[in-house]
Design an enzyme around this catalytic site. Structure first.
Site, mmCIF file in Angstrom:
data_model
loop_
_atom_site.group_PDB
_atom_site.id
_atom_site.type_symbol
_atom_site.label_atom_id
_atom_site.label_comp_id
_atom_site.label_asym_id
_atom_site.label_seq_id
_atom_site.Cartn_x
_atom_site.Cartn_y
_atom_site.Cartn_z
ATOM 1 N N ALA A 66 26.156 37.841 36.915
ATOM 2 C CA ALA A 66 26.055 37.306 35.493
ATOM 3 C C ALA A 66 27.458 37.039 35.009
ATOM 4 O O ALA A 66 28.642 37.659 35.451
ATOM 5 C CB ALA A 66 25.460 38.253 34.677
ATOM 6 N N GLY A 111 24.229 39.468 39.691
ATOM 7 C CA GLY A 111 23.024 38.313 39.610
ATOM 8 C C GLY A 111 23.109 37.316 40.611
ATOM 9 O O GLY A 111 22.092 36.687 40.909
ATOM 10 N N GLU A 114 21.288 38.902 43.437
ATOM 11 C CA GLU A 114 19.614 39.125 42.606
ATOM 12 C C GLU A 114 19.163 37.474 42.724
ATOM 13 O O GLU A 114 17.963 37.365 43.033
ATOM 14 C CB GLU A 114 19.626 39.527 41.250
ATOM 15 C CG GLU A 114 20.107 40.819 40.825
ATOM 16 C CD GLU A 114 20.194 41.389 39.717
ATOM 17 O OE1 GLU A 114 21.253 41.091 39.112
ATOM 18 O OE2 GLU A 114 19.604 42.176 39.165
ATOM 19 N N GLU A 134 27.164 46.463 39.458
ATOM 20 C CA GLU A 134 27.114 46.648 38.054
ATOM 21 C C GLU A 134 27.508 48.006 37.455
ATOM 22 O O GLU A 134 27.939 48.060 36.350
ATOM 23 C CB GLU A 134 25.407 46.456 37.553
ATOM 24 C CG GLU A 134 25.319 45.006 37.607
ATOM 25 C CD GLU A 134 24.701 44.477 38.934
ATOM 26 O OE1 GLU A 134 24.857 45.123 39.938
ATOM 27 O OE2 GLU A 134 24.206 43.505 39.178
HETATM 28 N N1 COA Z 1 31.621 36.620 34.893
HETATM 29 C C1 COA Z 1 32.543 35.978 34.355
HETATM 30 N N2 COA Z 1 33.463 35.464 35.124
HETATM 31 C C2 COA Z 1 33.870 35.785 36.307
HETATM 32 C C3 COA Z 1 32.771 36.487 37.020
HETATM 33 C C4 COA Z 1 31.788 37.014 36.435
HETATM 34 N N3 COA Z 1 30.873 37.743 36.956
HETATM 35 N N4 COA Z 1 33.299 36.690 38.392
HETATM 36 C C5 COA Z 1 34.560 35.967 38.451
HETATM 37 N N5 COA Z 1 34.886 35.298 37.328
HETATM 38 C C6 COA Z 1 35.942 34.533 36.791
HETATM 39 C C7 COA Z 1 37.277 35.372 36.749
HETATM 40 O O1 COA Z 1 37.124 36.209 35.393
HETATM 41 C C8 COA Z 1 38.098 34.425 36.788
HETATM 42 O O2 COA Z 1 38.253 33.610 35.727
HETATM 43 P P1 COA Z 1 39.815 33.028 35.170
HETATM 44 O O3 COA Z 1 40.510 32.503 36.075
HETATM 45 O O4 COA Z 1 39.298 32.245 33.945
HETATM 46 O O5 COA Z 1 40.557 34.533 34.808
HETATM 47 C C9 COA Z 1 37.465 33.509 38.067
HETATM 48 O O6 COA Z 1 36.277 33.606 37.954
HETATM 49 C C10 COA Z 1 38.064 33.822 39.314
HETATM 50 O O7 COA Z 1 37.760 35.111 39.576
HETATM 51 P P2 COA Z 1 39.107 36.213 40.168
HETATM 52 O O8 COA Z 1 38.592 37.503 39.683
HETATM 53 O O9 COA Z 1 40.288 35.588 39.652
HETATM 54 O O10 COA Z 1 38.889 35.965 41.614
HETATM 55 P P3 COA Z 1 39.319 37.002 42.841
HETATM 56 O O11 COA Z 1 39.274 36.191 44.064
HETATM 57 O O12 COA Z 1 40.462 37.884 42.429
HETATM 58 O O13 COA Z 1 37.887 38.116 42.741
HETATM 59 C C11 COA Z 1 35.631 38.807 42.665
HETATM 60 C C12 COA Z 1 36.726 37.784 42.939
HETATM 61 C C13 COA Z 1 34.304 38.237 43.061
HETATM 62 C C14 COA Z 1 35.882 40.034 43.680
HETATM 63 C C15 COA Z 1 35.842 39.121 41.020
HETATM 64 O O14 COA Z 1 35.857 38.046 40.508
HETATM 65 C C16 COA Z 1 34.909 40.050 40.656
HETATM 66 O O15 COA Z 1 34.714 41.228 40.798
HETATM 67 N N6 COA Z 1 33.741 39.263 39.919
HETATM 68 C C17 COA Z 1 32.907 40.027 39.068
HETATM 69 C C18 COA Z 1 31.826 40.695 40.215
HETATM 70 C C19 COA Z 1 30.734 41.414 39.356
HETATM 71 O O16 COA Z 1 31.074 42.400 38.888
HETATM 72 N N7 COA Z 1 29.538 40.818 39.255
HETATM 73 C C20 COA Z 1 28.586 41.576 38.499
HETATM 74 C C21 COA Z 1 28.476 40.889 36.931
HETATM 75 S S1 COA Z 1 27.221 41.791 36.195
#
Ligand code: COA
Length: 257
Positions: A66, A111, A114, A134
């Site tokens: 999400a 999400g 999910e 989460e």
């Molecule tokens: N919500 C909003 N933005 C998200 C996102 C999310 N769940 N997951 C990734 N993004 C965005 C990042 O903020 C970043 O945006 P920016 O370039 O404007 O800063 C872009 O997507 C790229 O992500 P980034 O974190 O730089 O890539 P990465 O390769 O370093 O890491 C992940 C990848 C998936 C490990 C990391 O993005 C992450 O942990 N995301 C959240 C996962 C999460 O907690 N999901 C559950 C949400 S309830």
């Protein structure tokens, strides 16, 4: 229909829905969830669509969860509303009368995991990663993850993944029964089309009955639903065609009636 955050295309009976926010790793904001709901409705009503394939754009992510930036200031009522709207759309995927295959082309977190679990079948590329992170944010899954993960992989491993926020790779997901197949990234869509092709040879109304029965397996009504759906199959033209074709030693020509 055109969408802000989705690409859709229909070809050879397959509607491909691509979540298209690659710069945000296809994170699900409210608009995207609402559009997925609308795309599913259009798949249901479009007679030319027999199977839906749902994927994410780019090679890095199916859906990274999400959209965290959207709910960081939420209170309880807004949190409940967000979850309810997500449930409504994800349930509509699960309850679609046509099979929905998730083509998981990278991160399927929160999400995203999910969303994949709400689909009827899951094919993952070997670079896919799954998890429910989460609790790292002080949250729990809100789009059905605490329920569907338990149903799909069992309480023991689901509880561990939900509590540790661990990410697992595609082959571990396969061993746990979370996905149906793992393939090389460039074979992902081909594998989905192969699976869709096998399903499209079968009687569409019987496929819809299978979906209803399998969905009810998580409820006390499962066996009663099977009795009901089995009975209903007998009054379809497709049953007459299927049984007739078998007896006449020819291929059936199902019409979905
Ligand atoms: N919500 C909003 N933005 C998200 C996102 C999310 N769940 N997951 C990734 N993004 C965005 C990042 O903020 C970043 O945006 P920016 O370039 O404007 O800063 C872009 O997507 C790229 O992500 P980034 O974190 O730089 O890539 P990465 O390769 O370093 O890491 C992940 C990848 C998936 C490990 C990391 O993005 C992450 O942990 N995301 C959240 C996962 C999460 O907690 N999901 C559950 C949400 S309830």
């Amino acid at each position: 229909m055109s969408y802000q955050n989705l690409l859709t295309a229909v070809e050879d009976g397959i509607m491909t829905i691509t979540i298209n926010r690659p710069d945000k790793l296809n994170a699900l904001n409210r608009q995207t969830i609402q559009e997925i709901g609308a795309a599913m409705k259009s798949a249901e009503s479009d007679q030319s669509v027999q199977v839906v394939v749902l994927t994410g754009s780019g090679t890095k992510a199916f859906v990274a969860g999400a959209d965290i930036s959207e709910f960081s200031h939420y209170g309880e009522a807004e949190g409940k509303d967000l979850a309810q709207k997500g449930h409504d759309v994800f349930n509509s995927i699960e309850q679609l009368s046509k099979p929905v295959i998730a083509a998981i082309n990278g991160f399927a977190l929160g999400g995203g995991c999910e969303l994949a679990m709400a689909c009827h079948l899951r094919v993952a590329s070997d670079n896919a990663k799954f998890g429910q992170p989460e609790v790292k944010l002080g949250l729990i899954p809100g789009y059905g993850g605490t329920q569907r993960l338990v149903h799909l992989i069992g309480k023991t491993k689901a509880t561990e993944l939900l509590m540790t926020a661990d990410m697992i790779g595609a082959n571990d997901a396969l061993s746990l029964g979370l996905v149906n197949y793992v393939v090389l990234p460039d074979q992902l869509m081909e594998k989905c089309r192969e699976l869709a092709g096998k399903i499209m040879k079968q009687a569409p109304l019987a496929i819809a009955s299978v979906i209803r029965c399998v969905n009810d397996a998580a409820t006390p009504n499962g066996f009663a639903t099977e009795v009901d759906e089995f009975g209903k199959c007998f009054v379809t033209s497709d049953f007459k065609e299927g049984a007739g074709a078998f007896l006449e030693k020819r291929a059936p020509d199902f019409k979905g009636r």
